[in-house]
Scaffold this active site. Structure first.
Site, PDB file in Angstrom:
ATOM      1  N   ASN A 218       0.850  -1.202   0.000  1.00  0.00           N
ATOM      2  CA  ASN A 218       0.000   0.000   0.000  1.00  0.00           C
ATOM      3  C   ASN A 218       0.878   1.242   0.000  1.00  0.00           C
ATOM      4  O   ASN A 218       2.095   1.145   0.007  1.00  0.00           O
ATOM      5  CB  ASN A 218      -0.960  -0.035   1.200  1.00  0.00           C
ATOM      6  N   ASP A 286      -4.436  -5.945   5.146  1.00  0.00           N
ATOM      7  CA  ASP A 286      -5.497  -6.744   5.752  1.00  0.00           C
ATOM      8  C   ASP A 286      -5.442  -8.194   5.289  1.00  0.00           C
ATOM      9  O   ASP A 286      -5.810  -9.096   6.017  1.00  0.00           O
ATOM     10  CB  ASP A 286      -6.866  -6.139   5.395  1.00  0.00           C
ATOM     11  N   PRO A 314      -3.137 -11.395  10.520  1.00  0.00           N
ATOM     12  CA  PRO A 314      -3.430 -11.113  11.944  1.00  0.00           C
ATOM     13  C   PRO A 314      -3.582  -9.611  12.148  1.00  0.00           C
ATOM     14  O   PRO A 314      -2.941  -8.819  11.461  1.00  0.00           O
ATOM     15  CB  PRO A 314      -2.183 -11.630  12.666  1.00  0.00           C
ATOM     16  N   ASP A 315      -4.454  -9.239  13.074  1.00  0.00           N
ATOM     17  CA  ASP A 315      -4.606  -7.819  13.407  1.00  0.00           C
ATOM     18  C   ASP A 315      -3.706  -7.538  14.618  1.00  0.00           C
ATOM     19  O   ASP A 315      -3.984  -7.999  15.732  1.00  0.00           O
ATOM     20  CB  ASP A 315      -6.078  -7.512  13.716  1.00  0.00           C
ATOM     21  N   ILE A 316      -2.656  -6.803  14.380  1.00  0.00           N
ATOM     22  CA  ILE A 316      -1.642  -6.595  15.430  1.00  0.00           C
ATOM     23  C   ILE A 316      -2.203  -5.727  16.561  1.00  0.00           C
ATOM     24  O   ILE A 316      -2.051  -6.040  17.740  1.00  0.00           O
ATOM     25  CB  ILE A 316      -0.376  -5.961  14.810  1.00  0.00           C
ATOM     26  N   PHE A 334      -4.397   3.658  15.035  1.00  0.00           N
ATOM     27  CA  PHE A 334      -4.668   4.700  14.043  1.00  0.00           C
ATOM     28  C   PHE A 334      -5.851   4.251  13.202  1.00  0.00           C
ATOM     29  O   PHE A 334      -6.045   3.055  12.990  1.00  0.00           O
ATOM     30  CB  PHE A 334      -3.446   4.934  13.136  1.00  0.00           C
ATOM     31  N   LYS A 352     -11.637  -3.056  18.405  1.00  0.00           N
ATOM     32  CA  LYS A 352     -10.284  -3.607  18.552  1.00  0.00           C
ATOM     33  C   LYS A 352      -9.852  -3.690  20.018  1.00  0.00           C
ATOM     34  O   LYS A 352      -8.969  -4.448  20.359  1.00  0.00           O
ATOM     35  CB  LYS A 352      -9.286  -2.746  17.783  1.00  0.00           C
TER      36      LYS A 352
HETATM   37  O1  C5P Z   1      -8.802  -1.925  10.664  1.00  0.00           O
HETATM   38  P1  C5P Z   1      -7.894  -0.832  10.225  1.00  0.00           P
HETATM   39  O2  C5P Z   1      -6.782  -1.305   9.326  1.00  0.00           O
HETATM   40  O3  C5P Z   1      -8.543   0.376   9.683  1.00  0.00           O
HETATM   41  O4  C5P Z   1      -7.241  -0.346  11.596  1.00  0.00           O
HETATM   42  C1  C5P Z   1      -6.173   0.511  11.646  1.00  0.00           C
HETATM   43  C2  C5P Z   1      -5.392   0.300  12.906  1.00  0.00           C
HETATM   44  O5  C5P Z   1      -5.203  -1.086  13.128  1.00  0.00           O
HETATM   45  C3  C5P Z   1      -4.008   0.874  12.804  1.00  0.00           C
HETATM   46  O6  C5P Z   1      -3.596   1.254  14.097  1.00  0.00           O
HETATM   47  C4  C5P Z   1      -3.180  -0.290  12.293  1.00  0.00           C
HETATM   48  O7  C5P Z   1      -1.819  -0.163  12.668  1.00  0.00           O
HETATM   49  C5  C5P Z   1      -3.838  -1.449  13.015  1.00  0.00           C
HETATM   50  N1  C5P Z   1      -3.811  -2.710  12.264  1.00  0.00           N
HETATM   51  C6  C5P Z   1      -3.003  -3.726  12.731  1.00  0.00           C
HETATM   52  N2  C5P Z   1      -3.007  -4.945  12.088  1.00  0.00           N
HETATM   53  C7  C5P Z   1      -3.787  -5.143  11.004  1.00  0.00           C
HETATM   54  C8  C5P Z   1      -4.614  -4.121  10.529  1.00  0.00           C
HETATM   55  C9  C5P Z   1      -4.586  -2.906  11.182  1.00  0.00           C
HETATM   56  O8  C5P Z   1      -2.273  -3.530  13.711  1.00  0.00           O
HETATM   57  N3  C5P Z   1      -3.762  -6.319  10.417  1.00  0.00           N
END
Ligand code: C5P
Length: 414
Positions: A218, A286, A314-316, A334, A352
Site C-alpha cells: 500500500n 489486511d 493477523p490484526d496486530i 490509528f 479492537k
Molecule cells: O482496521 P484498520 O486497518 O482500519 O485499523 C487501523 C489500525 O489497526 C491501525 O492502528 C493499524 O496499525 C492497526 N492494524 C493492525 N493490524 C492489522 C490491521 C490494522 O495492527 N492487520
C-alpha cells in the site's frame, strides 16, 4: 507549531565554504518549519557555493557576510549576532573553520562570532577524506571536543571529489536531530517525562508476497510512525520501532526492527514485549495471498490470468489490545478513513479494544497518504479531541506529549 522543541529557538547558522553548503538550505527550511528563527552568516568562500539571496529568502532575514560592514555593525554587531542566538551551528564546517575555532582565530565574521559566543556550538564537518584524517585536523577535532563543541558527522561515503571515506557532511535530517536533542537535553536535564517507559511503535506498510518477485503493498510512507518513534524517544522513552519496508533512515535513539509481512510484524511486536505503551501506526495489509508461489508465476499466452486467493492477516493492534498478560497499559491505534472519520474510528476503537485511536482523513484530496501534513482527531474513552492541520512531525510531538501527560495524570491520581 507549539509542540516542537525548536519552536521559538534562535539558531545562528554559520555556513562554511564547501560543496555541502547547498545542504544548508534544506536545514534552514526544516528549522523554520519547526518554528525556529534562523540567522545566517556566510563565509566568503561559502558565497561561492550558495548565494546570499537563496539563504536570505529561506531565513527571511538578511544574510551576514562582512565583519567590517558599517551597516551590519550599526544594525546588528558581530557580538550581538552571537549574543542573540540560543545555539550556533556550523554547517558545513570546513577544515579551515575548524582550525580557526581550535586556535581562537577571529579574522572574519564567522570566526569572530564563534569566538565571541558563550552558547553551545554544534558543528557538521565536511571535507575531503585526507583533509579530515590529516593529523592537524584530527588535533583540532580533539581540541574542539575537549572545548565542549558538539559534533554531528562527518559521515563516511562517496565524496564530491570522487573519493570515498569519512568527510561527508551529515545529512540535514541528522543535523536537525542533533539540534533537537541539544534543546531536548536543556529542557529535560534529568531525562524526559517518558523516562523509564518502554514504547513499541509499528510503522510503514507491509509487503505480502505473491511470488518471489511480486508483492501486495500500500501507499504508506511510514513518515508518521517514524516521527512518533522519534518523538517518544526524545521524551526519554526506550523505543522500539517495528517497521515495514520504507525508505526512511532509522530515527536516532530508537531500536529499529525491519520486517516485510504482517506476520513478521506481529512476531517482532510480540518479542518486543513487555512494553508500557504500544502505538500501532503501521498500515498493515489486511490480507495476504493464501499460498505464495515458490517460483515466479509465468504468463502463458492464451491462458487466463491466475486468480489470487486472499486470506486475512493477523490484526496486530487487536492482538496487543486483547492480550491477557503483557498487555501494554496504553494501546494506541490509528484509523485512516475516507468518510465519517470520527464515527468509524470510534467504533474501531471499541471493536479492537485499544485505549486511544488517532483518526485521520486519507481521502485522496487531502494528500495525507505519503504527504507531510495530517489532520487528526484523538479519540479516547473520555471523548474526542480535534487537532488542527499539522505537519506529521508536530502530530507526533503532540501525541508524545499527550501520552506523557496521561501518565503523569495517572501518577497524580494514585
Ligand atoms: O482496521 P484498520 O486497518 O482500519 O485499523 C487501523 C489500525 O489497526 C491501525 O492502528 C493499524 O496499525 C492497526 N492494524 C493492525 N493490524 C492489522 C490491521 C490494522 O495492527 N492487520
Amino acid at each position: 507549531m507549539a509542540e516542537s522543541i525548536l519552536n521559538g529557538r534562535r539558531v545562528l547558522l554559520i555556513v562554511g565554504g564547501g560543496i555541502a553548503a547547498y545542504k544548508c538550505l534544506e536545514l534552514i527550511r526544516r528549522l523554520k518549519e519547526r518554528g525556529a528563527s534562523v540567522r545566517a552568516i556566510l563565509t566568503e568562500a561559502a558565497q561561492q557555493f550558495v548565494t546570499p539571496l537563496s539563504v536570505s529568502s529561506l531565513t527571511g532575514d538578511k544574510v551576514y557576510t562582512d565583519l567590517f560592514s558599517l551597516t551590519d555593525e550599526a544594525e546588528m554587531g558581530h557580538i550581538e549576532l552571537s549574543r542573540d542566538a540560543d545555539l550556533l551551528v556550523v554547517a558545513p564546517a570546513t577544515a579551515d573553520l575548524m582550525a580557526k575555532m581550535a586556535n581562537g582565530l577571529a579574522n572574519d565574521l564567522a570566526s569572530t562570532a564563534l569566538l565571541a559566543t558563550d552558547k553551545k556550538v554544534l558543528i557538521a564537518p565536511a571535507m575531503n577524506v585526507r583533509m579530515w584524517t590529516q593529523p592537524a585536523t584530527q588535533r583540532n577535532f580533539e581540541t574542539l571536543m575537549a572545548d565542549g563543541v558538539g559534533f554531528v558527522g562527518p559521515n563516511e561515503g562517496d565524496m564530491a571529489c570522487g573519493e570515498y571515506g569519512p568527510g561527508r557532511m551529515a545529512e540535514p535530517a541528522e543535523i536537525l536531530a542533533a539540534i533537537e536533542s541539544h534543546f531536548n537535553e536543556l529542557a529535560y536535564p534529568g531525562g524526559g517525562p517518558l523516562k523509564g517507559k518502554r514504547v513499541l511503535v509499528t510503522s510503514g506498510p507491509t509487503h505480502e508476497p505473491i511470488d518471489p518477485v511480486r508483492y501486495l503493498a500500500n501507499r504508506s510512507s511510514g513518515k508518521q510512525g517514524y516521527a512518533i518513534a522519534q518523538a517518544v524517544a526524545r521524551l526519554g522513552a526506550e523505543t522500539i520501532l517495528v517497521s515495514g519496508p520504507t525508505n526512511l533512515p532509522n530515527p536516532p535513539g530508537v531500536t529499529v526492527k525491519r520486517v516485510e509481512t504482517a506476520r513478521e510484524m506481529l512476531a517482532a511486536c510480540e518479542s518486543a514485549l513487555p512494553a508500557d505503551i504500544a502505538i500501532c501506526a503501521a498500515a498493515v495489509a489486511d490480507w495476504r495471498v493464501a499460498s505464495d508461489a515458490e517460483q515466479k508465476l509465468k504468463k502463458t499466452p492464451g491462458e487466463q490470468a491466475p486468480a489470487l486467493t486472499l486470506v486475512e492477516n493477523p490484526d496486530i493492534l487487536a492482538t496487543l489490545s486483547q492480550m491477557k498478560e503483557k498487555r501494554p497499559s496504553l494501546v494506541v491505534g490509528f484509523a485512516a478513513e475516507t468518510e465519517k472519520v470520527v464515527e468509524h474510528a470510534t467504533s474501531k476503537r471499541q471493536r479492537k479494544g485499544c485505549d486511544w485511536i488517532v483518526a485521520n482523513d486519507v481521502s485522496p484530496a487531502t494528500g495525507v497518504m505519503g504527504g507531510d501534513l495530517n489532520t487528526v482527531h484523538l479519540i479516547t474513552r473520555e471523548g474526542q479531541e480535534d487537532w488542527p492541520l499539522l505537519p506529521k512531525q508536530a502530530v507526533a510531538e503532540r501525541l508524545a506529549r499527550r501520552i506523557a501527560e496521561h501518565f503523569s495524570n495517572a501518577r497524580a491520581a494514585e
